[in-house]
Scaffold this motif. Structure first.
Motif, PDB file in Angstrom:
ATOM      1  N   HIS A  80       3.447   4.846   7.435  1.00 42.45           N
ATOM      2  CA  HIS A  80       3.483   4.938   5.977  1.00 42.45           C
ATOM      3  C   HIS A  80       2.049   5.030   5.487  1.00 42.45           C
ATOM      4  O   HIS A  80       1.200   4.248   5.924  1.00 42.45           O
ATOM      5  CB  HIS A  80       4.159   3.712   5.354  1.00 42.45           C
ATOM      6  N   LYS A  81       1.789   5.968   4.555  1.00 42.42           N
ATOM      7  CA  LYS A  81       0.441   6.144   4.014  1.00 42.42           C
ATOM      8  C   LYS A  81       0.490   6.100   2.497  1.00 42.42           C
ATOM      9  O   LYS A  81       1.253   6.841   1.881  1.00 42.42           O
ATOM     10  CB  LYS A  81      -0.162   7.483   4.476  1.00 42.42           C
ATOM     11  N   HIS A  82      -0.329   5.224   1.928  1.00 43.45           N
ATOM     12  CA  HIS A  82      -0.448   5.110   0.474  1.00 43.45           C
ATOM     13  C   HIS A  82      -1.905   5.372   0.091  1.00 43.45           C
ATOM     14  O   HIS A  82      -2.802   4.651   0.528  1.00 43.45           O
ATOM     15  CB  HIS A  82      -0.035   3.721   0.002  1.00 43.45           C
ATOM     16  N   ILE A  83      -2.131   6.403  -0.712  1.00 41.11           N
ATOM     17  CA  ILE A  83      -3.469   6.750  -1.181  1.00 41.11           C
ATOM     18  C   ILE A  83      -3.564   6.329  -2.640  1.00 41.11           C
ATOM     19  O   ILE A  83      -2.732   6.723  -3.470  1.00 41.11           O
ATOM     20  CB  ILE A  83      -3.741   8.252  -1.011  1.00 41.11           C
ATOM     21  N   VAL A  84      -4.553   5.505  -2.958  1.00 39.50           N
ATOM     22  CA  VAL A  84      -4.635   4.859  -4.265  1.00 39.50           C
ATOM     23  C   VAL A  84      -5.966   5.189  -4.928  1.00 39.50           C
ATOM     24  O   VAL A  84      -7.031   5.019  -4.323  1.00 39.50           O
ATOM     25  CB  VAL A  84      -4.491   3.329  -4.120  1.00 39.50           C
ATOM     26  N   PHE A  85      -5.920   5.664  -6.169  1.00 34.85           N
ATOM     27  CA  PHE A  85      -7.153   5.859  -6.930  1.00 34.85           C
ATOM     28  C   PHE A  85      -6.830   5.935  -8.408  1.00 34.85           C
ATOM     29  O   PHE A  85      -5.668   6.083  -8.815  1.00 34.85           O
ATOM     30  CB  PHE A  85      -7.904   7.122  -6.477  1.00 34.85           C
ATOM     31  N   LYS A  86      -7.875   5.809  -9.229  1.00 35.93           N
ATOM     32  CA  LYS A  86      -7.713   5.955 -10.670  1.00 35.93           C
ATOM     33  C   LYS A  86      -8.855   6.808 -11.210  1.00 35.93           C
ATOM     34  O   LYS A  86      -9.910   6.920 -10.594  1.00 35.93           O
ATOM     35  CB  LYS A  86      -7.678   4.597 -11.360  1.00 35.93           C
ATOM     36  N   GLY A  87      -8.619   7.409 -12.353  1.00 36.26           N
ATOM     37  CA  GLY A  87      -9.639   8.228 -13.000  1.00 36.26           C
ATOM     38  C   GLY A  87      -9.342   9.716 -12.892  1.00 36.26           C
ATOM     39  O   GLY A  87      -8.960  10.204 -11.817  1.00 36.26           O
TER      40      GLY A  87
END
Length: 230
Positions: free
Chosen positions: A189-196
């Motif tokens: 399972h891969k979760h890529i997290v970012f904001k902006g």
């Protein structure tokens, strides 16, 4: 999205909601993994973005004594150094219920990573594959310590690369070690997290670039991208 990729993008109204949802997803993925195997391996990034996720995740109802945790990458500095990602994990993830988890180190007391890797790689190889990988992304489209300006990037992207790679990106002040791209991409399972918005624009640009210029490309297949504008 191009080709046959199964990448999924989930957009949130704010980062607080993203944080809570991602922590719940990670917990669910780890619990599912532990139904079918004795231990689960969780790979997480350092930096400021994942801290709030760790604050929620550390209290999750998981059999943490069966979970191994490893950083996706680390600066080659001692674990108590102010710029150590390991320090962040000990303060914000390996607490509460998650204090029972085991931390796999990415640093030993040698001057260079090349000297230390033979002591680190066997223990990591024995615990692969990664059950759940949480990844960040920079505006330069790097992930983990797979930087576009790293002379070692080609080696780190190779399918036959060692599981850990020493890197010295021109844009970074310290030597680092990073999990190879194929190790990160092989997570169940891969979760890529970012904001902006700048990073969302960077992701859109990365879809049209090779991994050599946009290293995040190497881990997108099958990943869930979690994004909030603020």
């Amino acid at each position: 999205m191009e080709g046959d990729w199964r990448m999924k993008i989930e957009t949130y109204p704010d980062f607080d909601m993203l944080t809570l949802n991602v922590a719940q997803r990670i917990a669910g993925d780890l619990n599912a993994a532990l139904l079918h195997q004795d231990r689960a391996l969780l790979a997480v990034p350092g930096g400021t973005t994942p801290g709030p996720i760790f604050d929620d995740l550390c209290a999750a109802d998981i059999e943490w004594s069966r979970v191994d945790i490893i950083l996706t990458d680390e600066r080659w500095v001692p674990g108590d150094h102010p710029r150590s990602n390991t320090k962040l994990l000990k303060e914000r993830l390996l607490v509460n219920r998650a204090a029972e988890a085991s931390l796999l180190p990415l640093h030993v007391a040698t001057e260079t990573p090349e000297e230390g890797l033979p002591k680190l790689i066997p223990g990591l190889e024995a615990r692969l594959p990664i059950s759940v990988a949480v990844l960040g992304m920079g505006a330069d489209m790097h992930t983990a310590s797979l930087f576009p300006d790293s002379a070692e990037l080609t080696s780190a992207l190779a399918q036959d690369a060692p599981v850990l790679i020493p890197v010295r990106p021109a844009s970074q002040p310290e030597a680092r070690v990073t999990l190879a791209a194929h190790v990160l991409n092989g997570a169940l399972h891969k979760h890529i997290v970012f904001k902006g918005k700048d990073k969302r624009d960077a992701l859109d640009a990365a879809l049209h670039l090779p991994a050599q210029k946009a290293p995040i490309r190497a881990v997108l297949d099958g990943a869930t991208v979690h994004y909030s504008e603020s």
